[in-house]
Design a protein around this motif. Structure first.
Motif, PDB file in Angstrom:
ATOM      1  N   TRP A   1       0.855  -1.184   0.000  1.00  5.47           N
ATOM      2  CA  TRP A   1       0.000   0.000   0.000  1.00  5.47           C
ATOM      3  C   TRP A   1       0.896   1.240   0.000  1.00  5.47           C
ATOM      4  CZ3 TRP A   1      -5.504   0.554   1.875  1.00  5.47           C
ATOM      5  CH2 TRP A   1      -6.237  -0.628   1.662  1.00  5.47           C
ATOM      6  N   LEU A   2       0.298   2.373  -0.339  1.00  6.97           N
ATOM      7  CA  LEU A   2       1.057   3.618  -0.363  1.00  6.97           C
ATOM      8  C   LEU A   2       1.577   3.960   1.032  1.00  6.97           C
ATOM      9  CD1 LEU A   2      -1.236   5.743  -2.703  1.00  6.97           C
ATOM     10  CD2 LEU A   2       0.947   4.679  -3.308  1.00  6.97           C
ATOM     11  N   GLU A   3       2.805   4.409   1.113  1.00  5.28           N
ATOM     12  CA  GLU A   3       3.475   4.773   2.362  1.00  5.28           C
ATOM     13  C   GLU A   3       4.232   6.090   2.153  1.00  5.28           C
ATOM     14  OE1 GLU A   3       5.965   1.356   2.989  1.00  5.28           O
ATOM     15  OE2 GLU A   3       4.407   0.267   4.100  1.00  5.28           O
ATOM     16  N   PRO A   4       4.663   6.753   3.273  1.00  6.79           N
ATOM     17  CA  PRO A   4       4.661   6.315   4.666  1.00  6.79           C
ATOM     18  C   PRO A   4       3.349   6.607   5.380  1.00  6.79           C
ATOM     19  CG  PRO A   4       5.738   8.439   4.493  1.00  6.79           C
ATOM     20  CD  PRO A   4       5.395   8.024   3.099  1.00  6.79           C
ATOM     21  N   ASP A   5       3.079   5.862   6.429  1.00  5.42           N
ATOM     22  CA  ASP A   5       1.938   6.117   7.301  1.00  5.42           C
ATOM     23  C   ASP A   5       2.199   7.370   8.122  1.00  5.42           C
ATOM     24  OD1 ASP A   5      -0.579   5.036   8.796  1.00  5.42           O
ATOM     25  OD2 ASP A   5       0.886   5.471  10.376  1.00  5.42           O
ATOM     26  N   ILE A   6       1.143   8.107   8.432  1.00  4.09           N
ATOM     27  CA  ILE A   6       1.287   9.370   9.160  1.00  4.09           C
ATOM     28  C   ILE A   6       1.996   9.189  10.502  1.00  4.09           C
ATOM     29  CG2 ILE A   6      -1.104   9.153   9.960  1.00  4.09           C
ATOM     30  CD1 ILE A   6       0.943  12.404   9.532  1.00  4.09           C
ATOM     31  N   CYS A   7       1.678   8.122  11.244  1.00  2.37           N
ATOM     32  CA  CYS A   7       2.316   7.942  12.555  1.00  2.37           C
ATOM     33  C   CYS A   7       3.806   7.657  12.398  1.00  2.37           C
ATOM     34  CB  CYS A   7       1.621   6.828  13.332  1.00  2.37           C
ATOM     35  SG  CYS A   7      -0.042   7.274  13.899  1.00  2.37           S
ATOM     36  N   ASP A   8       4.172   6.840  11.407  1.00  2.94           N
ATOM     37  CA  ASP A   8       5.589   6.594  11.135  1.00  2.94           C
ATOM     38  C   ASP A   8       6.277   7.881  10.706  1.00  2.94           C
ATOM     39  OD1 ASP A   8       5.161   3.914  11.693  1.00  2.94           O
ATOM     40  OD2 ASP A   8       4.904   3.361   9.580  1.00  2.94           O
ATOM     41  N   HIS A   9       5.575   8.676   9.929  1.00  2.00           N
ATOM     42  CA  HIS A   9       6.142   9.938   9.458  1.00  2.00           C
ATOM     43  C   HIS A   9       6.412  10.885  10.629  1.00  2.00           C
ATOM     44  CE1 HIS A   9       6.807  13.407   6.859  1.00  2.00           C
ATOM     45  NE2 HIS A   9       5.916  14.082   7.567  1.00  2.00           N
ATOM     46  N   LEU A  10       5.491  10.967  11.568  1.00  2.03           N
ATOM     47  CA  LEU A  10       5.709  11.836  12.723  1.00  2.03           C
ATOM     48  C   LEU A  10       6.940  11.408  13.510  1.00  2.03           C
ATOM     49  CD1 LEU A  10       2.033  12.306  14.014  1.00  2.03           C
ATOM     50  CD2 LEU A  10       3.411  13.928  12.678  1.00  2.03           C
ATOM     51  N   GLU A  11       7.094  10.111  13.676  1.00  2.00           N
ATOM     52  CA  GLU A  11       8.272   9.609  14.403  1.00  2.00           C
ATOM     53  C   GLU A  11       9.555   9.943  13.647  1.00  2.00           C
ATOM     54  OE1 GLU A  11       9.949   5.458  16.403  1.00  2.00           O
ATOM     55  OE2 GLU A  11       7.917   5.558  15.566  1.00  2.00           O
ATOM     56  N   GLU A  12       9.535   9.754  12.329  1.00  2.00           N
ATOM     57  CA  GLU A  12      10.717  10.049  11.522  1.00  2.00           C
ATOM     58  C   GLU A  12      11.047  11.534  11.556  1.00  2.00           C
ATOM     59  OE1 GLU A  12      13.026  11.372   8.238  1.00  2.00           O
ATOM     60  OE2 GLU A  12      10.849  11.711   8.338  1.00  2.00           O
ATOM     61  N   ARG A  13      10.027  12.375  11.501  1.00  2.00           N
ATOM     62  CA  ARG A  13      10.248  13.820  11.545  1.00  2.00           C
ATOM     63  C   ARG A  13      10.816  14.260  12.890  1.00  2.00           C
ATOM     64  NH1 ARG A  13      11.906  16.175   8.080  1.00  2.00           N
ATOM     65  NH2 ARG A  13      12.668  14.080   7.717  1.00  2.00           N
ATOM     66  N   ARG A  14      10.332  13.651  13.968  1.00  8.93           N
ATOM     67  CA  ARG A  14      10.859  13.990  15.287  1.00  8.93           C
ATOM     68  C   ARG A  14      12.322  13.583  15.398  1.00  8.93           C
ATOM     69  NH1 ARG A  14      10.663  17.956  18.570  1.00  8.93           N
ATOM     70  NH2 ARG A  14       9.894  17.527  20.682  1.00  8.93           N
ATOM     71  N   THR A  15      12.631  12.400  14.895  1.00  9.50           N
ATOM     72  CA  THR A  15      14.016  11.917  14.920  1.00  9.50           C
ATOM     73  C   THR A  15      14.920  12.833  14.101  1.00  9.50           C
ATOM     74  OG1 THR A  15      13.270   9.635  15.177  1.00  9.50           O
ATOM     75  CG2 THR A  15      15.510   9.959  14.360  1.00  9.50           C
ATOM     76  N   ALA A  16      14.390  13.357  13.000  1.00 12.00           N
ATOM     77  CA  ALA A  16      15.174  14.239  12.138  1.00 12.00           C
ATOM     78  C   ALA A  16      15.262  15.662  12.676  1.00 12.00           C
ATOM     79  CB  ALA A  16      14.570  14.258  10.742  1.00 12.00           C
ATOM     80  N   GLY A  17      14.581  15.937  13.792  1.00 13.18           N
ATOM     81  CA  GLY A  17      14.698  17.240  14.426  1.00 13.18           C
ATOM     82  C   GLY A  17      13.627  18.249  14.081  1.00 13.18           C
ATOM     83  N   ALA A  18      12.539  17.811  13.458  1.00 15.74           N
ATOM     84  CA  ALA A  18      11.455  18.744  13.148  1.00 15.74           C
ATOM     85  C   ALA A  18      10.881  19.310  14.443  1.00 15.74           C
ATOM     86  CB  ALA A  18      10.357  18.042  12.359  1.00 15.74           C
ATOM     87  N   PRO A  19      10.674  20.623  14.543  1.00 15.00           N
ATOM     88  CA  PRO A  19      10.175  21.216  15.783  1.00 15.00           C
ATOM     89  C   PRO A  19       8.662  21.137  15.929  1.00 15.00           C
ATOM     90  CG  PRO A  19      10.650  22.939  14.210  1.00 15.00           C
ATOM     91  CD  PRO A  19      11.052  21.646  13.551  1.00 15.00           C
ATOM     92  N   ALA A  20       7.931  20.961  14.808  1.00 16.36           N
ATOM     93  CA  ALA A  20       6.463  20.923  14.846  1.00 16.36           C
ATOM     94  C   ALA A  20       5.966  20.448  13.487  1.00 16.36           C
ATOM     95  CB  ALA A  20       5.886  22.303  15.171  1.00 16.36           C
ATOM     96  N   VAL A  21       4.742  19.930  13.488  1.00 18.15           N
ATOM     97  CA  VAL A  21       4.132  19.442  12.243  1.00 18.15           C
ATOM     98  C   VAL A  21       2.668  19.873  12.203  1.00 18.15           C
ATOM     99  CG1 VAL A  21       3.403  17.393  10.940  1.00 18.15           C
ATOM    100  CG2 VAL A  21       5.669  17.440  12.021  1.00 18.15           C
ATOM    101  N   VAL A  22       2.222  20.298  11.041  1.00 18.33           N
ATOM    102  CA  VAL A  22       0.800  20.512  10.788  1.00 18.33           C
ATOM    103  C   VAL A  22       0.328  19.398   9.852  1.00 18.33           C
ATOM    104  CG1 VAL A  22      -0.948  21.988   9.702  1.00 18.33           C
ATOM    105  CG2 VAL A  22       0.839  22.994  11.140  1.00 18.33           C
ATOM    106  N   MET A  23      -0.654  18.620  10.315  1.00 21.27           N
ATOM    107  CA  MET A  23      -1.244  17.574   9.486  1.00 21.27           C
ATOM    108  C   MET A  23      -2.361  18.196   8.654  1.00 21.27           C
ATOM    109  SD  MET A  23      -1.421  14.332  12.134  1.00 21.27           S
ATOM    110  CE  MET A  23      -2.580  15.147  13.251  1.00 21.27           C
TER     111      MET A  23
END
Length: 379
Positions: A257-279
């Protein structure tokens, strides 16, 4: 008479609009029967449906989608009346009351002979377009078996890039960014979310040689995301990093199925140092259960675990600008049916979609008749 009308407000040859949606349960006792309707023919045990239904039971067994469609129905009627468009608007669902077949029967008995159909799905795909056309074919076949005179039904084109669909989402992103703490606002990243579908279904949503990997489904979403990012930059002066991500996967694990999943994406963004996300739920017309649970509940919980500031922007819903867009889509199609030139509003690189789905468009694994297309069995 139609020849006395302002051509820009003439709905002829149409004598009704049908709002066609997915449907949802409106109480705990409705949940399993609703899911049985959705999964009919797949042989899913009742106990499994009860497990899936837990998402609905968390909210009292009520999906918000029917109330949201009632609101859109009223917005359409109000907009039509304010613009002198004398056209009745009906509402029917694929999977719950008011059922599509019942509403079409009512329309026939009311004397409706030429019906324009707006599906509450803006993009090309089997589940977002052709399946609605198959449902229309099933309903028409049922009425034909009852001996009723069949109306002609025409599905209005995809509206993912219509200004009346895009601009409310831009405003939703701006409001969500403004709601973030000032220290992370300008560096926040945007996660555009839509329903995951099997990669094979995405590739089949348009010729891969024309649209690339993911077919029209992915390309259309990417085009809308770019439009929103560009509009936000024009308003704020800030270019926000962004990505198209997916949610609500429901298929077997072995099927891609199409990826990435939103929850996986949030984790990856946090690991990469993103300070905030708007879904940004760009793939959805309204805040129905998949937005309410998969984003507002599950993804928000994951963000809290990650200590990641997250906001979720609004869907279009019953925004008056969307109601006006539906009127414009209806009138442009009516003009085309009469052979009269009309403006076809569309933003971005892809332009306005086709009016008539071509033969074999967004095919299912098991071929079924589909109305309102070039391969329709109904004239």
């Amino acid at each position: 008479m139609s020849d006395q009308r302002d051509p820009a407000r003439d709905p002829a040859p149409y004598d009704a609009l049908l709002l066609l949606s997915f449907g949802g349960p409106e109480g705990p006792d409705d949940v399993v029967p609703f899911l049985e309707n959705v999964t009919r023919g797949r042989g899913i045990p009742t106990e499994r449906l009860k497990e899936v239904g837990q998402h609905y039971f968390l909210f009292g067994g009520v999906s918000p989608i029917n109330d949201q469609n009632r609101a859109l129905l009223q917005a359409l009627r109000k907009d039509f009346a304010e613009h002198g468009l004398d056209l009745p608007v009906y509402w029917g669902n694929r999977n719950w009351a008011p059922y599509l077949t019942d509403v079409l029967r009512e329309m026939v008995r009311d004397g409706r002979r030429r019906i324009a159909v707006l599906a509450t799905s803006a993009y090309a795909s089997y589940s977002g377009c052709r399946q609605y056309r198959e449902n229309l074919a099933d309903a028409l076949a049922a009425l034909e078996a009852e001996g009723l005179d069949l109306p002609r039904v025409d599905k209005l084109r995809h509206y993912f890039n219509h200004p009346g669909f895009v601009r409310p989402m831009v405003d939703g992103v701006l409001a969500s960014l403004a709601d973030l703490p000032a220290e992370v606002r300008d560096s926040a990243q945007l996660a555009f979310t839509t329903h995951s579908i099997p990669t094979a279904a995405a590739d089949a949503s348009g010729p891969e040689e024309e649209h690339g990997e993911g077919g029209a489904y992915v390309r259309q979403h990417l085009d809308v995301a770019r439009l929103i990012v560009d509009a936000v930059r024009e308003e704020t002066g800030v270019q926000h990093p962004w990505e198209l991500v997916y949610q609500s996967r429901s298929g077997a694990p072995h099927i891609p199925w199409l990826e990435p999943d939103i929850c996986d994406h949030l984790e990856e963004r946090r690991t990469a140092g993103a300070p905030a996300v708007v879904m940004v739920p760009v793939g959805f017309v309204s805040d129905h259960m998949e937005v309410l649970y998969d984003l507002d509940t599950e993804a928000m919980a994951r963000a809290a675990e990650l200590s990641l500031p997250v906001r979720r922007s609004a869907t279009v819903g019953a925004d008056p600008r969307f109601a006006a867009a539906v009127r414009e889509l209806l009138l442009e199609r009516a003009a085309a049916e009469r052979g009269v030139p009309a403006e076809r509003c569309a933003l971005g690189a892809l332009g306005p979609s086709h009016d008539l789905c071509p033969v074999g468009c967004c095919p299912a694994r098991t071929p079924k008749p589909a109305a309102a297309g070039a391969d329709s069995p109904f004239a």
